[in-house]
Scaffold this motif. Structure first.
Motif, PDB file in Angstrom:
ATOM      1  N   THR A 195       0.911  -1.159  -0.067  1.00  0.00           N
ATOM      2  CA  THR A 195      -0.079  -0.077  -0.106  1.00  0.00           C
ATOM      3  C   THR A 195       0.721   1.172   0.084  1.00  0.00           C
ATOM      4  N   ALA A 196       1.924   1.263   0.666  1.00  0.00           N
ATOM      5  CA  ALA A 196       2.868   2.347   1.032  1.00  0.00           C
ATOM      6  C   ALA A 196       3.377   2.417  -0.597  1.00  0.00           C
ATOM      7  N   PHE A 197       3.876   1.488  -1.145  1.00  0.00           N
ATOM      8  CA  PHE A 197       4.713   1.642  -2.395  1.00  0.00           C
ATOM      9  C   PHE A 197       3.830   2.070  -3.541  1.00  0.00           C
ATOM     10  N   TYR A 198       2.572   1.758  -3.447  1.00  0.00           N
ATOM     11  CA  TYR A 198       1.416   2.164  -4.290  1.00  0.00           C
ATOM     12  C   TYR A 198       1.216   3.710  -4.250  1.00  0.00           C
ATOM     13  N   MET A 232      -6.117  -1.245  -5.715  1.00  0.00           N
ATOM     14  CA  MET A 232      -5.414  -0.371  -4.717  1.00  0.00           C
ATOM     15  C   MET A 232      -6.395   1.046  -4.876  1.00  0.00           C
ATOM     16  N   LEU A 233      -6.604   1.391  -6.254  1.00  0.00           N
ATOM     17  CA  LEU A 233      -7.382   2.733  -6.478  1.00  0.00           C
ATOM     18  C   LEU A 233      -8.616   2.804  -5.904  1.00  0.00           C
ATOM     19  N   GLU A 234      -9.208   1.549  -5.570  1.00  0.00           N
ATOM     20  CA  GLU A 234     -10.834   1.611  -5.039  1.00  0.00           C
ATOM     21  C   GLU A 234     -10.653   1.366  -3.477  1.00  0.00           C
ATOM     22  N   ASP A 235      -9.445   1.233  -3.057  1.00  0.00           N
ATOM     23  CA  ASP A 235      -9.236   0.770  -1.442  1.00  0.00           C
ATOM     24  C   ASP A 235      -9.572   2.345  -0.626  1.00  0.00           C
ATOM     25  N   LYS A 236     -10.377   1.932   0.207  1.00  0.00           N
ATOM     26  CA  LYS A 236     -10.867   3.265   0.980  1.00  0.00           C
ATOM     27  C   LYS A 236      -9.747   3.977   1.826  1.00  0.00           C
ATOM     28  N   PHE A 237      -8.683   3.222   2.345  1.00  0.00           N
ATOM     29  CA  PHE A 237      -7.521   3.725   2.660  1.00  0.00           C
ATOM     30  C   PHE A 237      -6.899   4.379   1.747  1.00  0.00           C
ATOM     31  N   ARG A 239      -7.766   5.953  -0.997  1.00  0.00           N
ATOM     32  CA  ARG A 239      -8.473   6.958  -1.278  1.00  0.00           C
ATOM     33  C   ARG A 239      -8.532   8.159  -0.463  1.00  0.00           C
ATOM     34  N   LYS A 240      -8.713   7.601   0.764  1.00  0.00           N
ATOM     35  CA  LYS A 240      -8.571   8.674   1.710  1.00  0.00           C
ATOM     36  C   LYS A 240      -7.173   9.349   1.796  1.00  0.00           C
ATOM     37  N   SER A 241      -6.120   8.421   1.799  1.00  0.00           N
ATOM     38  CA  SER A 241      -4.713   8.943   1.720  1.00  0.00           C
ATOM     39  C   SER A 241      -4.471   9.980   0.831  1.00  0.00           C
ATOM     40  N   LEU A 242      -4.797   9.477  -0.534  1.00  0.00           N
ATOM     41  CA  LEU A 242      -4.756  10.490  -1.697  1.00  0.00           C
ATOM     42  C   LEU A 242      -5.764  11.796  -1.425  1.00  0.00           C
ATOM     43  N   LYS A 243      -6.736  11.936  -0.914  1.00  0.00           N
ATOM     44  CA  LYS A 243      -7.466  12.844  -0.680  1.00  0.00           C
ATOM     45  C   LYS A 243      -6.855  13.849   0.169  1.00  0.00           C
ATOM     46  N   LYS A 244      -6.425  13.183   1.453  1.00  0.00           N
ATOM     47  CA  LYS A 244      -5.588  14.085   2.176  1.00  0.00           C
ATOM     48  C   LYS A 244      -4.427  14.792   1.570  1.00  0.00           C
ATOM     49  N   SER A 245      -3.755  14.154   0.804  1.00  0.00           N
ATOM     50  CA  SER A 245      -2.601  14.708  -0.005  1.00  0.00           C
ATOM     51  C   SER A 245      -3.026  15.702  -1.030  1.00  0.00           C
ATOM     52  N   MET A 247      -4.167  14.752  -3.976  1.00  0.00           N
ATOM     53  CA  MET A 247      -3.745  13.928  -4.926  1.00  0.00           C
ATOM     54  C   MET A 247      -4.891  13.008  -5.436  1.00  0.00           C
ATOM     55  N   LEU A 248      -6.154  13.168  -5.064  1.00  0.00           N
ATOM     56  CA  LEU A 248      -7.036  12.062  -5.394  1.00  0.00           C
ATOM     57  C   LEU A 248      -7.627  12.211  -7.037  1.00  0.00           C
ATOM     58  N   SER A 249      -7.918  13.356  -7.347  1.00  0.00           N
ATOM     59  CA  SER A 249      -8.331  13.703  -8.445  1.00  0.00           C
ATOM     60  C   SER A 249      -7.159  13.384  -9.723  1.00  0.00           C
ATOM     61  N   PHE A 250      -5.930  13.665  -9.321  1.00  0.00           N
ATOM     62  CA  PHE A 250      -4.742  13.296  -9.971  1.00  0.00           C
ATOM     63  C   PHE A 250      -4.539  11.697 -10.415  1.00  0.00           C
ATOM     64  N   ALA A 251      -4.682  11.061  -9.221  1.00  0.00           N
ATOM     65  CA  ALA A 251      -4.463   9.793  -9.275  1.00  0.00           C
ATOM     66  C   ALA A 251      -5.697   9.146 -10.088  1.00  0.00           C
ATOM     67  N   ASP A 252      -7.034   9.483 -10.067  1.00  0.00           N
ATOM     68  CA  ASP A 252      -8.062   9.081 -10.999  1.00  0.00           C
ATOM     69  C   ASP A 252      -7.628   9.606 -12.581  1.00  0.00           C
ATOM     70  N   ASN A 253      -7.269  10.680 -12.553  1.00  0.00           N
ATOM     71  CA  ASN A 253      -6.991  10.837 -14.011  1.00  0.00           C
ATOM     72  C   ASN A 253      -5.845  10.515 -14.532  1.00  0.00           C
ATOM     73  N   ALA A 254      -4.784  10.181 -13.930  1.00  0.00           N
ATOM     74  CA  ALA A 254      -3.548   9.655 -14.302  1.00  0.00           C
ATOM     75  C   ALA A 254      -3.950   7.939 -14.702  1.00  0.00           C
ATOM     76  N   ALA A 255      -4.716   7.422 -13.803  1.00  0.00           N
ATOM     77  CA  ALA A 255      -5.027   6.017 -14.162  1.00  0.00           C
ATOM     78  C   ALA A 255      -6.009   5.908 -15.506  1.00  0.00           C
TER      79      ALA A 255
END
Length: 368
Positions: A195-198, A232-237, A239-245, A247-255
């Motif tokens: 998870t950390a690596f991702y 991973m990208l659908e995992d609640k933790f 998504r919460k971590s990416l939102k905290k940073s 970068m959630l919208s970036f992660a979704d768009n990059a994917a």
């Protein structure tokens, strides 16, 4: 699935063919192999693309074909050297009882069909800050000429192609997400480490994208990362971590962009199209003054309005994620950002005014 409209698209198509093990389409009319080679160099995917080139009925003519093959073979040799030295450094850490972690190139390489397909500039290791001087003494005792950067990073090299960075920070975006990432990394739990690596990989790509830009290979990393860890990208933790940073919208768009370029997504929306243009017209490590004019002209050719003005504004007001790298205090005190922008301007005027004005003249000059 990407629709090939120009040389950049065909370059991406060839990269997709190489990593997916499929037979590529023959080169379209109006596109040359020299174009593909030249465009692939700054994105550092020329060696990977050669695996697709070999499958074509109509291959590049000599001497380009031999040059291309030799570059791929050089990447194989470099990969072997880096793998051997990486293991030597791991053994040095283990012998000294220094816990270490790998979250960049050496960890990403196994995601590719062949590790040489994914080149890397440096061997990156992460250790605790308390071990930085101990590690430095170990490398020095072995004969390396090391350099400690700001008491939190060791750098050294071994010619011709070994460059090593030993970091003490566990997050690529300052201290905003360092605590929870570090807890995952050092947990000893393989699932938590994955998870950390991702998260680290996505945030590291975001850091480059928002700072100076990033190249095609980083989106290819995202594609293979999501293929390896589809949940991973659908995992609640996550998504919460990416939102905290932030970068959630970036992660979704990059994917989404990664799936359109290299996978099965059949349509692109405006968001990922614009992201794609930014990445195509950049390079692996971003847009710098030396290649700014070329990048700006390419973006204008793609129909991007105000590309030159946007670049100047970005140079005057660097992205927050880049400012954190320059001023680590921003990691915990984001409110200092406008003050540090001003400080950066004043410092630059007094220390490198000539360089600044030369850069501006280059960017502002009229297209010829």
């Amino acid at each position: 699935m990407l629709k090939v409209k120009d040389a950049y698209d065909y370059l991406i198509h060839l990269a997709a063919s190489a990593v997916n093990g499929t037979k590529p389409k023959e080169i379209p009319d109006g596109i040359t192999f020299q174009q593909i080679f030249s465009l692939g160099v700054p994105h550092e995917i020329v060696n990977l693309v050669f695996y697709a080139i070999e499958k074509l009925e109509n291959k590049p003519e000599e001497p380009l074909y031999t040059k291309w093959r030799e570059l791929r073979d050089h990447a194989i040799v470099k990969d072997i050297n880096q793998a051997a030295m990486a293991e030597e450094y791991r053994n040095m850490f283990r012998k000294a009882n220094i816990p270490f972690y790998e979250l960049q190139g050496t960890r990403i390489k196994p995601l590719y069909p062949s590790s040489d397909m994914r080149t890397m500039s440096d061997l990156d290791f992460i250790i605790d800050r308390e071990n930085i001087f101990k590690a430095n003494e170990i490398f020095k005792a072995t004969g390396y000429e090391t350099e400690i950067i700001m008491d939190n990073e060791i750098q050294f090299s071994l010619p011709p192609n070994i460059f090593v960075e030993v970091h003490t920070y566990f997050s690529p975006d300052g201290d905003r997400s360092a605590d929870y990432l570090k807890e995952l990394i050092i947990s000893g739990d393989e699932k938590k480490f994955e998870t950390a690596f991702y998260l680290f990989s996505v945030l590291h790509t975001a850091k480059h994208y928002f700072a100076r830009g990033c190249g095609i290979r980083r989106i290819l990393d995202i594609y293979l990362l999501n293929r390896k860890y589809p949940e991973m990208l659908e995992d609640k933790f996550v998504r919460k971590s990416l939102k905290k940073s932030g970068m959630l919208s970036f992660a979704d768009n990059a994917a989404a962009l990664a799936e359109y370029w290299f996978g099965d997504l059949n349509e692109e929306n405006k968001t990922i199209r614009d992201m794609g243009i930014s990445i195509k017209t950049s390079s692996l490590h971003g847009v710098f003054d030396s290649n700014a004019d070329i990048s700006i002209k390419l973006r204008e050719k793609y129909g991007v309005k105000g590309a030159r003005l946007k670049y100047i504004i970005r140079r005057i007001f660097p992205a927050e994620i880049l400012m954190v790298q320059m001023f680590p205090v921003l990691g915990k005190h984001r409110w200092l950002l406008p003050f540090l922008w001003v400080y950066r301007w004043i410092r630059a005027i007094f220390t490198k005014a000539d360089t600044i004005f030369d850069s501006l003249k280059k960017v502002l000059k009229e297209n010829k």
